[in-house]
Design a protein around this motif. Sequence first.
Motif, PDB file in Angstrom:
ATOM      1  N   ILE A   1       0.845  -1.203   0.000  1.00 27.33           N
ATOM      2  CA  ILE A   1       0.000   0.000   0.000  1.00 27.33           C
ATOM      3  C   ILE A   1       0.871   1.240   0.000  1.00 27.33           C
ATOM      4  O   ILE A   1       0.606   2.203  -0.733  1.00 27.33           O
ATOM      5  N   ASP A   2       1.931   1.223   0.779  1.00 32.60           N
ATOM      6  CA  ASP A   2       2.846   2.363   0.821  1.00 32.60           C
ATOM      7  C   ASP A   2       3.523   2.575  -0.540  1.00 32.60           C
ATOM      8  O   ASP A   2       3.662   3.707  -1.006  1.00 32.60           O
ATOM      9  N   LEU A   3       3.921   1.486  -1.183  1.00 33.36           N
ATOM     10  CA  LEU A   3       4.554   1.590  -2.506  1.00 33.36           C
ATOM     11  C   LEU A   3       3.569   2.088  -3.571  1.00 33.36           C
ATOM     12  O   LEU A   3       3.994   2.662  -4.576  1.00 33.36           O
ATOM     13  N   GLN A   4       2.282   1.884  -3.346  1.00 29.82           N
ATOM     14  CA  GLN A   4       1.284   2.365  -4.296  1.00 29.82           C
ATOM     15  C   GLN A   4       1.367   3.888  -4.441  1.00 29.82           C
ATOM     16  O   GLN A   4       1.140   4.415  -5.517  1.00 29.82           O
ATOM     17  N   TYR A   5       1.678   4.577  -3.349  1.00 35.26           N
ATOM     18  CA  TYR A   5       1.829   6.034  -3.425  1.00 35.26           C
ATOM     19  C   TYR A   5       2.947   6.395  -4.391  1.00 35.26           C
ATOM     20  O   TYR A   5       2.822   7.328  -5.186  1.00 35.26           O
ATOM     21  N   MET A   6       4.049   5.650  -4.318  1.00 41.31           N
ATOM     22  CA  MET A   6       5.181   5.934  -5.194  1.00 41.31           C
ATOM     23  C   MET A   6       4.817   5.657  -6.651  1.00 41.31           C
ATOM     24  O   MET A   6       5.105   6.462  -7.526  1.00 41.31           O
ATOM     25  N   THR A   7       4.181   4.529  -6.918  1.00 42.20           N
ATOM     26  CA  THR A   7       3.855   4.198  -8.311  1.00 42.20           C
ATOM     27  C   THR A   7       2.838   5.171  -8.892  1.00 42.20           C
ATOM     28  O   THR A   7       2.809   5.373 -10.100  1.00 42.20           O
ATOM     29  N   ALA A   8       2.041   5.791  -8.036  1.00 37.56           N
ATOM     30  CA  ALA A   8       1.053   6.754  -8.524  1.00 37.56           C
ATOM     31  C   ALA A   8       1.679   8.099  -8.857  1.00 37.56           C
ATOM     32  O   ALA A   8       1.109   8.872  -9.631  1.00 37.56           O
ATOM     33  N   HIS A   9       2.846   8.385  -8.297  1.00 34.72           N
ATOM     34  CA  HIS A   9       3.448   9.701  -8.476  1.00 34.72           C
ATOM     35  C   HIS A   9       4.747   9.704  -9.265  1.00 34.72           C
ATOM     36  O   HIS A   9       5.323  10.760  -9.504  1.00 34.72           O
ATOM     37  N   VAL A  10       5.228   8.522  -9.638  1.00 33.16           N
ATOM     38  CA  VAL A  10       6.427   8.436 -10.468  1.00 33.16           C
ATOM     39  C   VAL A  10       5.999   7.838 -11.803  1.00 33.16           C
ATOM     40  O   VAL A  10       5.692   6.644 -11.877  1.00 33.16           O
ATOM     41  N   PRO A  11       5.935   8.668 -12.853  1.00 37.56           N
ATOM     42  CA  PRO A  11       5.383   8.196 -14.129  1.00 37.56           C
ATOM     43  C   PRO A  11       6.003   6.900 -14.653  1.00 37.56           C
ATOM     44  O   PRO A  11       5.295   6.049 -15.178  1.00 37.56           O
ATOM     45  N   ALA A  12       7.290   6.714 -14.471  1.00 35.69           N
ATOM     46  CA  ALA A  12       7.938   5.499 -14.979  1.00 35.69           C
ATOM     47  C   ALA A  12       7.455   4.237 -14.273  1.00 35.69           C
ATOM     48  O   ALA A  12       7.601   3.135 -14.794  1.00 35.69           O
ATOM     49  N   LEU A  13       6.882   4.396 -13.092  1.00 33.74           N
ATOM     50  CA  LEU A  13       6.403   3.250 -12.313  1.00 33.74           C
ATOM     51  C   LEU A  13       4.886   3.081 -12.374  1.00 33.74           C
ATOM     52  O   LEU A  13       4.338   2.158 -11.778  1.00 33.74           O
ATOM     53  N   GLY A  14       4.222   3.970 -13.094  1.00 38.49           N
ATOM     54  CA  GLY A  14       2.768   3.976 -13.135  1.00 38.49           C
ATOM     55  C   GLY A  14       2.129   2.663 -13.555  1.00 38.49           C
ATOM     56  O   GLY A  14       1.082   2.269 -13.038  1.00 38.49           O
ATOM     57  N   ALA A  15       2.749   1.948 -14.484  1.00 34.64           N
ATOM     58  CA  ALA A  15       2.174   0.676 -14.953  1.00 34.64           C
ATOM     59  C   ALA A  15       2.169  -0.386 -13.856  1.00 34.64           C
ATOM     60  O   ALA A  15       1.381  -1.344 -13.916  1.00 34.64           O
ATOM     61  N   MET A  16       3.014  -0.224 -12.842  1.00 34.28           N
ATOM     62  CA  MET A  16       3.044  -1.178 -11.732  1.00 34.28           C
ATOM     63  C   MET A  16       1.870  -0.989 -10.773  1.00 34.28           C
ATOM     64  O   MET A  16       1.534  -1.894 -10.016  1.00 34.28           O
ATOM     65  N   HIS A  17       1.240   0.174 -10.815  1.00 36.76           N
ATOM     66  CA  HIS A  17       0.162   0.489  -9.881  1.00 36.76           C
ATOM     67  C   HIS A  17      -0.982  -0.534  -9.946  1.00 36.76           C
ATOM     68  O   HIS A  17      -1.346  -1.104  -8.907  1.00 36.76           O
ATOM     69  N   PRO A  18      -1.548  -0.827 -11.105  1.00 34.39           N
ATOM     70  CA  PRO A  18      -2.624  -1.827 -11.141  1.00 34.39           C
ATOM     71  C   PRO A  18      -2.127  -3.250 -10.875  1.00 34.39           C
ATOM     72  O   PRO A  18      -2.864  -4.072 -10.328  1.00 34.39           O
ATOM     73  N   VAL A  19      -0.876  -3.529 -11.229  1.00 31.16           N
ATOM     74  CA  VAL A  19      -0.325  -4.861 -10.957  1.00 31.16           C
ATOM     75  C   VAL A  19      -0.213  -5.071  -9.450  1.00 31.16           C
ATOM     76  O   VAL A  19      -0.590  -6.124  -8.915  1.00 31.16           O
ATOM     77  N   MET A  20       0.276  -4.058  -8.755  1.00 33.79           N
ATOM     78  CA  MET A  20       0.386  -4.158  -7.301  1.00 33.79           C
ATOM     79  C   MET A  20      -0.994  -4.213  -6.653  1.00 33.79           C
ATOM     80  O   MET A  20      -1.172  -4.879  -5.622  1.00 33.79           O
TER      81      MET A  20
END
Length: 132
Positions: free
Chosen positions: A94-113
């Motif tokens: 859940i904490d990492l979700q904040y990062m994936t939501a705000h770092v464009p390069a990691l955005g695709a990981m958001h739904p996977v997580m």
Amino acid sequence: MTSIDLNPSKDKISGGRRISRGIFMGLSWILVACITVQVYIAGSAVFQNPVNWRLHENFVHFFGFAPLLMIIFAITGKCFKGSAWLSLAMFVLIDLQYMTAHVPALGAMHPVMALVLILLSLYTALRSTRRQ
């Protein structure tokens, strides 16, 4: 004459431990429900109204702390083996979700997580229910 326990595998647990396990189980199912609602809100933002992104961003604050509480009740209730570690993993995700939501390069990981979170939370809830 001595009594024979015909069900030796049944846990003999104290009232406090039973309460902790019940709270852990309740929090587990609440987490499953909240993550499901969170995914629904994201879908509604994509397919219905982008204004719902604000609700998606804010709703996590309602349940994001649940895994921390689950760690406490997993330990005090001596829940199934690994329950505290699963709870910690969900908190970290859940904490990492904040990062994936705000770092464009990691955005695709958001739904996977999010998928991993729903699977972990459902697994945890089912295991805690069987343990009761």
